[in-house]
Write a protein that holds these residues in place. Structure first.
Motif, PDB file in Angstrom:
ATOM      1  N   SER A 127      35.691  23.144   4.149  1.00 35.28           N
ATOM      2  CA  SER A 127      36.715  23.545   3.182  1.00 35.28           C
ATOM      3  C   SER A 127      36.992  25.035   3.340  1.00 35.28           C
ATOM      4  O   SER A 127      36.515  25.856   2.567  1.00 35.28           O
ATOM      5  CB  SER A 127      36.285  23.204   1.769  1.00 35.28           C
ATOM      6  OG  SER A 127      34.953  23.574   1.562  1.00 35.28           O
ATOM      7  N   VAL A 175      26.714  20.436  -8.367  1.00 36.18           N
ATOM      8  CA  VAL A 175      27.529  21.662  -8.398  1.00 36.18           C
ATOM      9  C   VAL A 175      28.532  21.642  -9.551  1.00 36.18           C
ATOM     10  O   VAL A 175      29.239  22.619  -9.768  1.00 36.18           O
ATOM     11  CB  VAL A 175      28.267  21.931  -7.067  1.00 36.18           C
ATOM     12  CG1 VAL A 175      27.272  22.142  -5.945  1.00 36.18           C
ATOM     13  CG2 VAL A 175      29.228  20.816  -6.724  1.00 36.18           C
ATOM     14  N   GLY A 176      28.588  20.527 -10.285  1.00 39.19           N
ATOM     15  CA  GLY A 176      29.392  20.505 -11.512  1.00 39.19           C
ATOM     16  C   GLY A 176      30.864  20.216 -11.304  1.00 39.19           C
ATOM     17  O   GLY A 176      31.684  20.638 -12.112  1.00 39.19           O
ATOM     18  N   ALA A 214      30.648  30.743   4.280  1.00 35.96           N
ATOM     19  CA  ALA A 214      31.271  31.050   2.992  1.00 35.96           C
ATOM     20  C   ALA A 214      30.298  30.783   1.840  1.00 35.96           C
ATOM     21  O   ALA A 214      30.286  31.507   0.844  1.00 35.96           O
ATOM     22  CB  ALA A 214      32.545  30.233   2.811  1.00 35.96           C
ATOM     23  N   ALA A 215      29.467  29.731   2.003  1.00 32.48           N
ATOM     24  CA  ALA A 215      28.529  29.388   0.935  1.00 32.48           C
ATOM     25  C   ALA A 215      27.360  30.364   0.880  1.00 32.48           C
ATOM     26  O   ALA A 215      26.682  30.475  -0.135  1.00 32.48           O
ATOM     27  CB  ALA A 215      28.012  27.962   1.129  1.00 32.48           C
ATOM     28  N   ARG A 257      27.940  16.485  -5.765  1.00 36.59           N
ATOM     29  CA  ARG A 257      29.065  16.946  -6.592  1.00 36.59           C
ATOM     30  C   ARG A 257      28.630  17.092  -8.051  1.00 36.59           C
ATOM     31  O   ARG A 257      29.075  17.987  -8.753  1.00 36.59           O
ATOM     32  CB  ARG A 257      30.231  15.958  -6.494  1.00 36.59           C
ATOM     33  CG  ARG A 257      31.109  16.126  -5.235  1.00 36.59           C
ATOM     34  CD  ARG A 257      32.110  14.978  -5.098  1.00 36.59           C
ATOM     35  NE  ARG A 257      32.861  14.729  -6.320  1.00 36.59           N
ATOM     36  CZ  ARG A 257      33.977  15.365  -6.670  1.00 36.59           C
ATOM     37  NH1 ARG A 257      34.490  16.244  -5.861  1.00 36.59           N
ATOM     38  NH2 ARG A 257      34.576  15.097  -7.804  1.00 36.59           N
ATOM     39  N   ARG A 303      28.156  29.803 -11.258  1.00 35.17           N
ATOM     40  CA  ARG A 303      29.179  29.829 -10.211  1.00 35.17           C
ATOM     41  C   ARG A 303      28.898  30.859  -9.125  1.00 35.17           C
ATOM     42  O   ARG A 303      29.458  30.760  -8.035  1.00 35.17           O
ATOM     43  CB  ARG A 303      30.566  30.051 -10.820  1.00 35.17           C
ATOM     44  CG  ARG A 303      31.017  28.784 -11.510  1.00 35.17           C
ATOM     45  CD  ARG A 303      32.397  28.862 -12.093  1.00 35.17           C
ATOM     46  NE  ARG A 303      32.544  27.740 -13.012  1.00 35.17           N
ATOM     47  CZ  ARG A 303      33.152  27.808 -14.177  1.00 35.17           C
ATOM     48  NH1 ARG A 303      33.693  28.940 -14.572  1.00 35.17           N
ATOM     49  NH2 ARG A 303      33.226  26.747 -14.946  1.00 35.17           N
ATOM     50  N   ARG A 304      28.049  31.855  -9.422  1.00 33.51           N
ATOM     51  CA  ARG A 304      27.637  32.782  -8.366  1.00 33.51           C
ATOM     52  C   ARG A 304      26.278  32.414  -7.819  1.00 33.51           C
ATOM     53  O   ARG A 304      25.871  32.914  -6.786  1.00 33.51           O
ATOM     54  CB  ARG A 304      27.558  34.208  -8.926  1.00 33.51           C
ATOM     55  CG  ARG A 304      28.859  34.934  -8.819  1.00 33.51           C
ATOM     56  CD  ARG A 304      28.716  36.393  -9.235  1.00 33.51           C
ATOM     57  NE  ARG A 304      30.036  36.943  -9.425  1.00 33.51           N
ATOM     58  CZ  ARG A 304      30.706  36.873 -10.564  1.00 33.51           C
ATOM     59  NH1 ARG A 304      30.160  36.314 -11.611  1.00 33.51           N
ATOM     60  NH2 ARG A 304      31.924  37.353 -10.650  1.00 33.51           N
ATOM     61  N   TYR A 311      27.973  25.833  -2.323  1.00 30.33           N
ATOM     62  CA  TYR A 311      28.235  24.414  -2.037  1.00 30.33           C
ATOM     63  C   TYR A 311      29.055  24.291  -0.771  1.00 30.33           C
ATOM     64  O   TYR A 311      30.069  24.968  -0.615  1.00 30.33           O
ATOM     65  CB  TYR A 311      28.985  23.814  -3.232  1.00 30.33           C
ATOM     66  CG  TYR A 311      29.462  22.388  -3.080  1.00 30.33           C
ATOM     67  CD1 TYR A 311      28.652  21.409  -2.498  1.00 30.33           C
ATOM     68  CD2 TYR A 311      30.719  22.011  -3.555  1.00 30.33           C
ATOM     69  CE1 TYR A 311      29.103  20.104  -2.390  1.00 30.33           C
ATOM     70  CE2 TYR A 311      31.168  20.709  -3.459  1.00 30.33           C
ATOM     71  CZ  TYR A 311      30.361  19.751  -2.877  1.00 30.33           C
ATOM     72  OH  TYR A 311      30.803  18.469  -2.776  1.00 30.33           O
ATOM     73  N   VAL A 312      28.603  23.453   0.132  1.00 29.31           N
ATOM     74  CA  VAL A 312      29.385  23.184   1.339  1.00 29.31           C
ATOM     75  C   VAL A 312      29.738  21.713   1.362  1.00 29.31           C
ATOM     76  O   VAL A 312      28.854  20.849   1.376  1.00 29.31           O
ATOM     77  CB  VAL A 312      28.594  23.543   2.617  1.00 29.31           C
ATOM     78  CG1 VAL A 312      29.399  23.190   3.849  1.00 29.31           C
ATOM     79  CG2 VAL A 312      28.260  25.019   2.626  1.00 29.31           C
ATOM     80  N   THR A 313      31.040  21.424   1.315  1.00 27.47           N
ATOM     81  CA  THR A 313      31.474  20.026   1.330  1.00 27.47           C
ATOM     82  C   THR A 313      31.363  19.467   2.747  1.00 27.47           C
ATOM     83  O   THR A 313      31.203  20.207   3.714  1.00 27.47           O
ATOM     84  CB  THR A 313      32.930  19.903   0.874  1.00 27.47           C
ATOM     85  OG1 THR A 313      33.705  20.835   1.626  1.00 27.47           O
ATOM     86  CG2 THR A 313      33.083  20.228  -0.589  1.00 27.47           C
ATOM     87  N   SER A 335      32.450  27.241   7.104  1.00 28.69           N
ATOM     88  CA  SER A 335      32.306  26.697   5.762  1.00 28.69           C
ATOM     89  C   SER A 335      30.915  27.045   5.199  1.00 28.69           C
ATOM     90  O   SER A 335      30.768  27.418   4.032  1.00 28.69           O
ATOM     91  CB  SER A 335      32.510  25.189   5.819  1.00 28.69           C
ATOM     92  OG  SER A 335      32.785  24.674   4.558  1.00 28.69           O
ATOM     93  N   LEU A 336      29.901  26.929   6.064  1.00 29.81           N
ATOM     94  CA  LEU A 336      28.534  27.268   5.649  1.00 29.81           C
ATOM     95  C   LEU A 336      28.434  28.761   5.347  1.00 29.81           C
ATOM     96  O   LEU A 336      27.851  29.171   4.332  1.00 29.81           O
ATOM     97  CB  LEU A 336      27.551  26.874   6.763  1.00 29.81           C
ATOM     98  CG  LEU A 336      26.094  27.274   6.561  1.00 29.81           C
ATOM     99  CD1 LEU A 336      25.510  26.559   5.353  1.00 29.81           C
ATOM    100  CD2 LEU A 336      25.258  26.952   7.799  1.00 29.81           C
TER     101      LEU A 336
END
Lengths: 244, 248
Positions: B89, B55-56, B146-147, B52, B78-79, B83-85, B143-144
């Motif tokens: 998510s 990724v800020g 999306a990242a 965390r 940000r691009r 990040y995959v929680t 989720s992956l």
């Protein structure tokens, strides 16, 4: 600010709701059913003519408050908000996306409720029906923005639902539905002047009776708008990219 | 992509508390680009907090985190960072394609990216299914996916292989290495020690401190252990006692 990200967010929220037909049905039908019930309940008195306009103001406000506060809380809890905030989505874009999506739903809801109240329940609207819709829409947007703000102060769904009696009920009690606002005790009257829903109900009553000018009603709309903008600004302050 | 060629991540004396509990006690580490780096350690050791911070989204007490040459969390990252929680998510009430299309629009990536990441994560058969109806492993892959949109230069993946069947796990590790070969840097956390051998480099964590930063073979040589699990135990035994007390 980037319009395409705001629109993408609004579109996504609407897509989510489209997958939930029961919620759509409840959103569109429940206000009309309750308005119908009140009109039936007071069928031989003048009460419905007095509280009917106010009810049109209440539903979009309450429903949008609930729906928005719960959906954004869910977004905070499932980690999607955290993911979005690591992406190039601005906080204001996120909030405006939600406001836009629920604003559209609110227009539909207000159309159904106004149509039902006027044509089926025989509510007399002496003024412009468009002004009535404009006030109902402003109410819905106010509910959306207050819901967004409330979700920031709740950790669980239980808490967020409790915000409804805390934030919404006092506004209903003091808004002039039960007792006209000028008959309230002085202190309560002063407080009610600072509650946005009071101005919404004043505006709707004025439209129904055609007792004030369009400018006066525009002034009420501005007051409601100012509260909504305030809630958006506070809401975007409470959305933090970095959390403990 | 930019022309940055330095270390993917540089962390210097990072201290983080969550609530009243100190989670990271001065972590210093540097991660080279284009590698699959495993972040291993028991659950609760601070892996997620470290990720965390990278990724800020984590408020930190002190220290610095530099990602791809910029302080963690700066807008230009940000691009460039995906990040995959740990828990998927994504939106349960949207289909796989609708989820990915939304994230694509937010990232401003090309239209073709959605199909590309669906293929990369082998989700083609489920593209028009609601995420709610997917299995846990499939959700994790959404989720992956999306990242992966927009091919970020650094991927931070928190336990991406938990609960996946062995065949799929092997496929995902193959995907990670294919990405690394193209120049992507990956930081992948796991609490399963046998995944260590699949990484180019290992970071071993326990109780909020970094115990080792080694290649898998280097780790076995330096500890004289037979496998990573053993190596981990040897390292714990070597760690000064005071640290071990801080863990509790």
């Amino acid at each position: 600010m980037n319009a395409s990200r705001t629109l993408a967010t609004a579109r996504r929220v609407l897509q989510q709701i489209r997958h939930d037909p029961r919620t759509i049905a409840l959103l569109l039908l429940v206000p009309s059913l309750l308005i119908g019930l009140v009109s039936w309940l007071f069928s031989d008195t003048a009460v419905f003519e007095r509280v009917g306009p106010a009810m049109i103001a209440l539903f979009p406000f309450i429903v949008m408050f609930l729906v928005t506060s719960i959906t954004t809380l869910r977004e905070r809890r499932t980690g999607t908000l955290e993911r979005l905030l690591t992406m190039p989505l601005g906080k204001l874009e996120f909030i405006l996306g939600y406001t836009l999506a629920f604003g559209l739903l609110a227009i539909l809801q207000a159309l159904v409720a106004v149509g039902f109240a006027v044509w089926l329940c025989g509510l007399t609207i002496s003024g412009s029906i468009w002004l009535l819709l404009a006030v109902a829409l402003a109410d819905a947007i106010l509910g959306t923005t207050l819901g967004l703000l409330a979700s920031a102060f709740a950790r669980t769904e239980f808490q967020v639902v409790q915000f409804m009696p805390a934030i919404v009920f006092p506004q209903i009690l003091l808004g002039g539905i039960f007792i006209p606002r000028d008959q309230l005790p002085d202190v309560l009257h002063a407080i009610s002047d600072w509650l946005p829903l009071s101005h919404a109900i004043d505006a709707l009553n004025a439209v129904a009776a055609d007792s004030e000018s369009a400018e006066w009603i525009g002034g009420r709309l501005l007051i409601i708008g100012a509260f909504a903008v305030g809630a958006i600004v506070l809401g975007s302050v409470t959305l933090r990219r970095r959390t403990p | 992509m930019t022309n940055y060629h330095g270390p993917a991540i540089i962390i210097d004396r990072l201290h983080v508390s969550r609530g009243r509990r100190k989670v990271l006690h001065g972590v210093t580490v540097s991660v080279e680009p284009g590698q699959v780096v495993g972040l291993l350690g028991p659950s609760g050791c601070g892996k997620t907090t470290l990720m965390r911070s990278i990724v800020g989204v984590q408020r930190i007490d002190s220290g610095t985190v530099t990602v791809l040459g910029s302080p963690a969390g700066t807008p230009n990252l940000r691009r460039r960072v995906g990040y995959v929680t740990q828990s998927a998510s994504v939106y349960d009430d949207l289909t796989v394609t609708q989820n990915l299309s939304y994230f694509r629009r937010v990232l401003g990536a090309e239209r073709g990216e959605v199909d590309r990441v669906i293929e990369a994560t082998d989700l083609g058969a489920h593209a028009s299914q609601l995420v709610d109806t997917l299995s846990g492993g499939q959700r994790a892959r959404v989720s992956l996916a999306a990242a992966l949109i927009g091919s970020p230069e650094l991927l931070v993946l928190d336990e991406p292989t938990v609960g996946l069947d062995p065949v799929l796990r092997v496929e995902l590790w193959r995907l990670f290495h294919a990405l690394a070969d193209e120049g992507t840097s990956l930081l992948v956390s796991s609490h399963v020690m046998d995944e260590a051998t699949r990484c180019d480099r290992l970071l071993l964590m326990r109780g909020g401190v970094l115990l080792a930063d080694e290649t898998p073979t280097g780790l076995l040589e330096s500890t004289g252990a037979a496998d990573t699990e053993d190596a981990f135990l040897t390292l714990i035994a070597r760690t000064p006692r005071k640290r071990a007390e801080d863990d509790s």
